[in-house]
Design a protein around this motif. Structure first.
Motif, mmCIF file in Angstrom:
data_model
loop_
_atom_site.group_PDB
_atom_site.id
_atom_site.type_symbol
_atom_site.label_atom_id
_atom_site.label_comp_id
_atom_site.label_asym_id
_atom_site.label_seq_id
_atom_site.Cartn_x
_atom_site.Cartn_y
_atom_site.Cartn_z
ATOM 1 N N UNK A 1 14.984 5.787 23.636
ATOM 2 C CA UNK A 1 15.417 4.202 24.536
ATOM 3 C C UNK A 1 16.843 4.695 25.376
ATOM 4 N N UNK A 2 17.197 5.171 24.242
ATOM 5 C CA UNK A 2 19.143 5.580 24.557
ATOM 6 C C UNK A 2 18.304 6.601 25.738
ATOM 7 N N UNK A 3 17.914 7.745 26.151
ATOM 8 C CA UNK A 3 17.312 8.202 27.665
ATOM 9 C C UNK A 3 17.354 7.648 28.892
ATOM 10 N N UNK A 4 16.241 6.854 28.697
ATOM 11 C CA UNK A 4 15.873 5.648 29.881
ATOM 12 C C UNK A 4 17.041 4.765 30.437
ATOM 13 N N UNK A 5 18.063 4.380 29.331
ATOM 14 C CA UNK A 5 19.253 3.854 29.805
ATOM 15 C C UNK A 5 20.040 4.550 30.599
ATOM 16 N N UNK A 6 20.387 6.059 29.715
ATOM 17 C CA UNK A 6 20.751 7.081 30.469
ATOM 18 C C UNK A 6 20.085 7.286 31.831
ATOM 19 N N UNK A 7 19.196 7.513 31.931
ATOM 20 C CA UNK A 7 18.666 8.174 33.279
ATOM 21 C C UNK A 7 18.960 6.891 33.987
ATOM 22 N N UNK A 8 18.091 5.077 33.611
ATOM 23 C CA UNK A 8 18.881 4.492 34.413
ATOM 24 C C UNK A 8 20.042 3.919 35.013
ATOM 25 N N UNK A 9 20.707 4.606 34.501
ATOM 26 C CA UNK A 9 22.360 3.947 34.703
ATOM 27 C C UNK A 9 22.923 5.344 35.622
ATOM 28 N N UNK A 10 22.464 6.536 35.649
ATOM 29 C CA UNK A 10 22.866 7.647 36.420
ATOM 30 C C UNK A 10 22.451 7.535 37.495
ATOM 31 N N UNK A 11 20.975 6.503 37.426
ATOM 32 C CA UNK A 11 20.343 5.706 39.358
ATOM 33 C C UNK A 11 21.149 4.917 39.919
ATOM 34 N N UNK B 1 20.482 -4.040 23.760
ATOM 35 C CA UNK B 1 20.325 -3.154 23.954
ATOM 36 C C UNK B 1 20.691 -2.607 23.022
ATOM 37 N N UNK B 2 22.210 -2.476 23.174
ATOM 38 C CA UNK B 2 23.074 -1.775 22.488
ATOM 39 C C UNK B 2 23.563 -2.110 21.030
ATOM 40 N N UNK B 3 23.441 -3.578 20.620
ATOM 41 C CA UNK B 3 23.979 -3.538 19.774
ATOM 42 C C UNK B 3 22.598 -4.259 19.278
ATOM 43 N N UNK B 4 21.535 -3.968 19.480
ATOM 44 C CA UNK B 4 20.626 -4.829 18.570
ATOM 45 C C UNK B 4 20.035 -4.314 17.062
#
Length: 315
Positions: free
Chosen positions: A14-24, A38-41
């Motif tokens: 999930x962290x990889x997915x968010x990192x990808x989305x932020x890079x876009x 998500x980060x604090x869940x």
């Protein structure tokens, strides 16, 4: 679903997915709110994102080969492969880059796979399980052990003038001449009493009366509410004898338990997640424990990165 317990491997994906989305590019307001939640869940997601931040700071962003795949939306085979590579990169990042745990140094701690027994100044005994950290504060008024993370077995010595207390973020437990285990997991504290009794007070709910947990009982609690009072598992302290005892345990739950005692990751194929396993498995030798599974159950074990990443699949 965000608050459900999950495996560290899922959190890394999930962290990889968010990192990808932020890079876009920039997230929308609703996406950013979803990301912040998500980060604090869960503790696993918090740790996974700490690794993602560490990767960003060290590399200045995504590796170029992965960054190109991040632009390929909606999901494609190439993008899914890139996500898998990124999750694996987060998993195997050198511990020297900053460490998996971003906590201050505790008074006493254990590494993954390590256990340690302490005899405190009053004669009480504390056994630390894998990946555990505690602080000890004794004074003329009380004997206090604060469990930062992990699991302990406590056997108290008698001292009529000072109560023996164990605290977590969720509450405080007062030993009433007793032997008990405490584990902090998924934002809840899990307590099992083997001898004597323990009085539990919630951290953020002074309106609820303390709960007395007697020998042979267990409960779990958040900072606001108590869970059910149940019969304790007779093997709850089997880890002190180097064993994981499984009695018709879901394979996914067995894997989650074994992962506590080894570095790296073990992933269970959802197709066999509900397979029930039983037996006594050595926690100090995960390779042997997984071999025992293969000999007894329809499971295939495949390893990558010299066994750092292991996958359990149906035979």
């Amino acid at each position: 679903m965000l608050n459900a317990p999950l495996a560290p491997t899922q959190a890394l994906e999930e962290a990889a997915e968010w990192l990808m989305r932020l890079s876009e590019g920039d997230l929308s307001d609703s996406e950013r709110a979803e990301w912040e939640h998500w980060k604090t869940s869960s503790p696993e997601r918090d740790r996974a994102w700490a690794r993602a931040q560490l990767l960003q700071s060290k590399l200045g962003g995504l590796p170029p080969s992965l960054a190109m795949s991040a632009l390929d939306r909606p999901a494609s085979a190439e993008r899914r492969a890139a996500l898998g590579k990124l999750a694996l990169l987060l998993a195997v990042m050198p511990i020297g880059w900053g460490g998996w745990k971003l906590t201050e140094t505790a008074d006493y701690s254990t590494r993954v796979g390590e256990q340690r027994e302490l005899v405190l100044a009053d004669g009480s005994r504390i056994t630390l399980n894998t990946d555990t950290a505690i602080d000890v504060r004794f004074d003329s008024q009380q004997r206090l052990v604060h469990l930062r993370e992990g699991e302990v077995l406590v056997q108290t010595a008698h001292d009529a003038s000072r109560p023996f207390l164990v605290s977590t973020r969720q509450g405080r437990m007062q030993a009433l001449g007793t032997r008990f285990t405490v584990r902090e997991l998924d934002m809840r504290t899990h307590l099992a009493v083997l001898e004597g009794a323990v009085k539990v007070s919630l951290a953020d709910n002074s309106q609820t009366a303390p709960l007395i947990v007697s020998a042979g009982q267990r409960t779990d609690f958040s900072a606001q509410t108590f869970g059910a009072l149940d019969t304790a598992d007779g093997n709850v302290d089997a880890w002190t004898r180097g064993m994981l005892m499984a009695d018709k345990m879901r394979l996914a739950d067995f894997v989650a338990q074994m992962m506590r005692y080894r570095r790296g990751f073990v992933r269970c194929d959802p197709a066999i997640a509900d397979l029930r396993v039983s037996g006594a498995f050595p926690i100090s030798d995960s390779r042997r424990a997984l071999g025992m599974l293969v000999q007894t159950y329809p499971v295939i074990v495949s390893g990558h990165l010299n066994g750092y990443w292991v996958t359990l699949s149906p035979a």
